[in-house]
Design a protein around this motif. Structure first.
Motif, PDB file in Angstrom:
ATOM      1  N   MET A  14     -39.504  27.115   8.662  1.00 14.24           N
ATOM      2  CA  MET A  14     -38.403  26.627   9.974  1.00 14.24           C
ATOM      3  C   MET A  14     -37.295  25.129   9.589  1.00 14.24           C
ATOM      4  SD  MET A  14     -37.341  28.545  12.254  1.00 14.24           S
ATOM      5  CE  MET A  14     -36.921  28.595  13.596  1.00 14.24           C
ATOM      6  N   ARG A  42     -45.557  15.330   3.587  1.00 14.58           N
ATOM      7  CA  ARG A  42     -45.148  15.286   2.240  1.00 14.58           C
ATOM      8  C   ARG A  42     -43.987  15.524   1.335  1.00 14.58           C
ATOM      9  NH1 ARG A  42     -48.157  21.261   1.844  1.00 14.58           N
ATOM     10  NH2 ARG A  42     -50.083  20.755   2.862  1.00 14.58           N
ATOM     11  N   PRO A 108     -44.360  26.723  19.142  1.00 11.28           N
ATOM     12  CA  PRO A 108     -44.910  26.588  20.596  1.00 11.28           C
ATOM     13  C   PRO A 108     -45.079  25.038  20.784  1.00 11.28           C
ATOM     14  CG  PRO A 108     -47.136  26.809  19.195  1.00 11.28           C
ATOM     15  CD  PRO A 108     -45.629  27.180  18.549  1.00 11.28           C
TER      16      PRO A 108
HETATM   17  N1  LIG Z   1     -37.920  29.345  17.009  1.00 10.25           N
HETATM   18  C1  LIG Z   1     -38.205  30.364  15.339  1.00 10.25           C
HETATM   19  O1  LIG Z   1     -37.727  31.617  15.779  1.00 10.25           O
HETATM   20  C2  LIG Z   1     -40.145  29.775  14.496  1.00 10.25           C
HETATM   21  C3  LIG Z   1     -39.847  30.389  12.947  1.00 10.25           C
HETATM   22  C4  LIG Z   1     -41.013  29.834  12.265  1.00 10.25           C
HETATM   23  C5  LIG Z   1     -41.646  28.914  12.719  1.00 10.25           C
HETATM   24  N2  LIG Z   1     -40.886  27.649  14.348  1.00 10.25           N
HETATM   25  C6  LIG Z   1     -42.422  26.745  14.519  1.00 10.25           C
HETATM   26  O2  LIG Z   1     -41.583  26.335  13.331  1.00 10.25           O
HETATM   27  C7  LIG Z   1     -42.871  25.033  13.050  1.00 10.25           C
HETATM   28  C8  LIG Z   1     -42.919  24.900  11.617  1.00 10.25           C
HETATM   29  O3  LIG Z   1     -43.199  25.702  11.182  1.00 10.25           O
HETATM   30  P1  LIG Z   1     -43.334  26.551   9.591  1.00 10.25           P
HETATM   31  O4  LIG Z   1     -42.933  28.112   9.477  1.00 10.25           O
HETATM   32  O5  LIG Z   1     -41.519  25.667   9.461  1.00 10.25           O
HETATM   33  O6  LIG Z   1     -44.525  25.280   9.249  1.00 10.25           O
HETATM   34  P2  LIG Z   1     -44.379  25.022   7.576  1.00 10.25           P
HETATM   35  O7  LIG Z   1     -45.593  24.859   7.411  1.00 10.25           O
HETATM   36  O8  LIG Z   1     -43.060  25.685   6.682  1.00 10.25           O
HETATM   37  O9  LIG Z   1     -43.574  23.793   7.678  1.00 10.25           O
HETATM   38  C9  LIG Z   1     -44.693  21.986   8.418  1.00 10.25           C
HETATM   39  C10 LIG Z   1     -43.394  21.061   7.899  1.00 10.25           C
HETATM   40  O10 LIG Z   1     -44.110  20.011   8.134  1.00 10.25           O
HETATM   41  C11 LIG Z   1     -44.496  18.984   7.522  1.00 10.25           C
HETATM   42  N3  LIG Z   1     -45.655  18.393   8.139  1.00 10.25           N
HETATM   43  C12 LIG Z   1     -47.235  18.430   8.879  1.00 10.25           C
HETATM   44  N4  LIG Z   1     -47.493  17.641   9.350  1.00 10.25           N
HETATM   45  C13 LIG Z   1     -45.888  16.187   9.755  1.00 10.25           C
HETATM   46  C14 LIG Z   1     -45.611  15.118   9.997  1.00 10.25           C
HETATM   47  N5  LIG Z   1     -47.544  14.662  10.975  1.00 10.25           N
HETATM   48  N6  LIG Z   1     -45.417  14.608   9.676  1.00 10.25           N
HETATM   49  C15 LIG Z   1     -44.317  14.789   9.571  1.00 10.25           C
HETATM   50  N7  LIG Z   1     -44.351  16.210   8.774  1.00 10.25           N
HETATM   51  C16 LIG Z   1     -45.134  16.872   9.011  1.00 10.25           C
HETATM   52  C17 LIG Z   1     -45.591  19.716   6.405  1.00 10.25           C
HETATM   53  O11 LIG Z   1     -45.271  18.974   5.186  1.00 10.25           O
HETATM   54  C18 LIG Z   1     -44.289  21.125   6.152  1.00 10.25           C
HETATM   55  O12 LIG Z   1     -43.020  20.910   5.688  1.00 10.25           O
HETATM   56  C19 LIG Z   1     -43.951  25.641  14.392  1.00 10.25           C
HETATM   57  O13 LIG Z   1     -43.811  25.461  15.037  1.00 10.25           O
HETATM   58  C20 LIG Z   1     -43.322  27.165  14.194  1.00 10.25           C
HETATM   59  O14 LIG Z   1     -43.894  27.674  15.527  1.00 10.25           O
HETATM   60  C21 LIG Z   1     -40.049  28.652  14.736  1.00 10.25           C
END
Ligand SMILES: NC(=O)c1ccc[n+]([C@@H]2O[C@H](COP(=O)([O-])OP(=O)(O)OC[C@H]3O[C@@H](n4cnc5c(N)ncnc54)[C@H](O)[C@@H]3O)[C@@H](O)[C@H]2O)c1
Length: 409
Positions: A14, A42, A108
């Motif tokens: 995202m 990362r 969320p």
């Molecule tokens: N609004 C939407 O349509 C939509 C769609 C997808 C995801 N999301 C939301 O976006 C968020 C992320 O989802 P995603 O699918 O991108 O997950 P993801 O696992 O692809 O990405 C998360 C990233 O955060 C990093 N991370 C984890 N802990 C961290 C920290 N303490 N400090 C800095 N970076 C950190 C990870 O290394 C990773 O690169 C979630 O809350 C998800 O619900 C929203």
């Protein structure tokens, strides 16, 4: 200052899409933000996002692996956008607020109601904006449904359903989405729907729900549809199986403050599925709550169905906000809806910071969306109907307590 300086924290799937959303905003005369840094625990994810940003904006943002170093290096940073997995939203957001930054956090809002409340207190304590990024309601279709309801197009609504139940046993986007302590599929997808339900029909009063874990082992899908390099690379590295701990199927009855009753079925798992949304009113019905890239459908009793363009042809007083009108001149989301709805979120955040204003989804609203999902899981645990007041005040909390204990919240 006519543009805020912002850093993206969490550069996964995202996070990558957020970069494209920022690019959409950059290309308009409304641009009011500048991406100056990327932060991810990362380094490889942050570096990959930096390359993506460089190709989108022509300059490479600075890369960091922790917030404190980033703020020390960029003292005039105004805000961060937190797009990490939900299990760390509260810790990252509270740290950012305590460092004096304004924050937008992806839905969320947090992993539990308790975690949401800690974030609300941190925003209050620091006098900073806390905005929750919930994109679905910003789509023109959702705005139009909201307008039709507010202007009495279907009379008083009395019954509704919201069904989004998909079968299958493959990994849903990421392995973490199957773990209770990281936010399972019901929380991850469910908040989109509780937000739309609350946006269109008002607050929830009471919930009777049930939930279960059907697919105890998830399997790597053969291919994924998303073309972003990040998603493709992650798919290649994904384990073949993931043991699931979070419930994946739910059913519930919501009694709304207005008196309306709503039937909910939501999930991602099992051998069957169903989908569809409806709001029945005394004079007619709406066949959707509106959604990202969606279309409103209206049927006034005895008059036949109208598509969104037919509704728009004779609706009175329906205007989109200026940037949305710029993106969607026909008042229907056709191209790049995902990115443009994200752009609207950034514009609103920056505008609120620059003008000392407010945002549509603050901590309280974000918490209510999370609470409505947990009402189903708490009701299933307690085997009784639960009031939203008890859930929002954390008086009924057995299901979430286990998560808080695990995460040390
Ligand atoms: N609004 C939407 O349509 C939509 C769609 C997808 C995801 N999301 C939301 O976006 C968020 C992320 O989802 P995603 O699918 O991108 O997950 P993801 O696992 O692809 O990405 C998360 C990233 O955060 C990093 N991370 C984890 N802990 C961290 C920290 N303490 N400090 C800095 N970076 C950190 C990870 O290394 C990773 O690169 C979630 O809350 C998800 O619900 C929203």
């Amino acid at each position: 200052m006519d543009r805020i300086k912002l850093a993206l924290v969490g550069c996964g799937g995202m996070g990558t899409r957020h970069l494209y959303g920022m690019r959409e905003l950059h290309e308009t005369p409304f641009n009011n933000m500048e991406l100056v840094a990327l932060c991810d625990i990362r380094t490889e994810n942050a570096e990959m996002a930096a390359s993506e940003a460089e190709s989108l904006f022509g300059n490479r943002p600075a890369v960091f692996t922790d917030l404190e170093t980033m703020v020390r290096s960029i003292p005039d940073l105004d805000a961060v956008s937190v797009v990490t997995d939900p299990s760390v939203h509260h810790s990252v957001v509270c740290q950012a607020l305590d460092l004096g930054l304004h924050v937008m956090v992806e839905k969320p809002m947090a992993i539990t109601v308790g975690a949401c409340r800690i974030m609300m207190e941190a925003a209050e304590r620091n006098g900073r904006i806390l905005s929750v990024a919930e994109n679905y309601r910003r789509d023109p279709s959702a705005r139009l449904v909201n307008h039709l309801l507010a202007t009495g197009a279907i009379g008083t609504p009395y019954l509704s359903w919201c069904h989004a139940l998909g079968g299958g046993n493959t990994i849903f986007i990421t392995p973490w989405r199957h773990l209770k302590e990281k936010g399972g599929p019901l929380l991850d997808m469910g908040v989109h729907y509780t937000d739309l339900i609350r946006y269109q029909l008002g607050d929830v009063a009471e919930v009777y729900g049930d939930a279960r874990l059907v697919e105890k082992v998830r399997h790597k899908p053969e291919a994924i549809g998303d073309n972003y390099a990040f998603y493709q690379q992650r798919h290649q590295k994904m384990d073949d199986t993931v043991p699931a701990t979070a419930e994946d199927v739910s059913v519930a009855l919501f009694r709304m403050e207005s008196g309306l009753t709503l039937n909910w079925m939501m999930g991602r798992g099992g051998t069957g599925g169903t989908g569809g949304e409806m709001i029945l009113g005394e004079k007619g019905r709406l066949e959707s709550f509106g959604t990202r890239g969606g279309n409103a459908v209206l049927e006034i009793a005895g008059e036949g169905k109208k598509s969104q363009s037919e509704i728009l042809a004779d609706v009175d007083g329906f205007e989109l906000e200026p940037l949305a009108a710029h993106f969607f001149p026909d008042r229907i989301a056709k191209e790049n809806a995902d990115w443009r709805l994200i752009a609207l979120e950034y514009f609103e955040l920056a505008d609120a910071i620059l003008a000392n204003g407010t945002v549509e989804l603050d901590g309280l609203e974000g918490m209510k969306d999370v609470a409505a999902v947990y009402a189903i899981l708490e009701s299933a645990t307690a085997r009784t109907a639960v009031s939203l007041d008890d859930i929002e005040q954390a008086r009924i909390y057995a299901y979430q307590q286990e998560i808080d204990d695990f995460l040390g919240i």
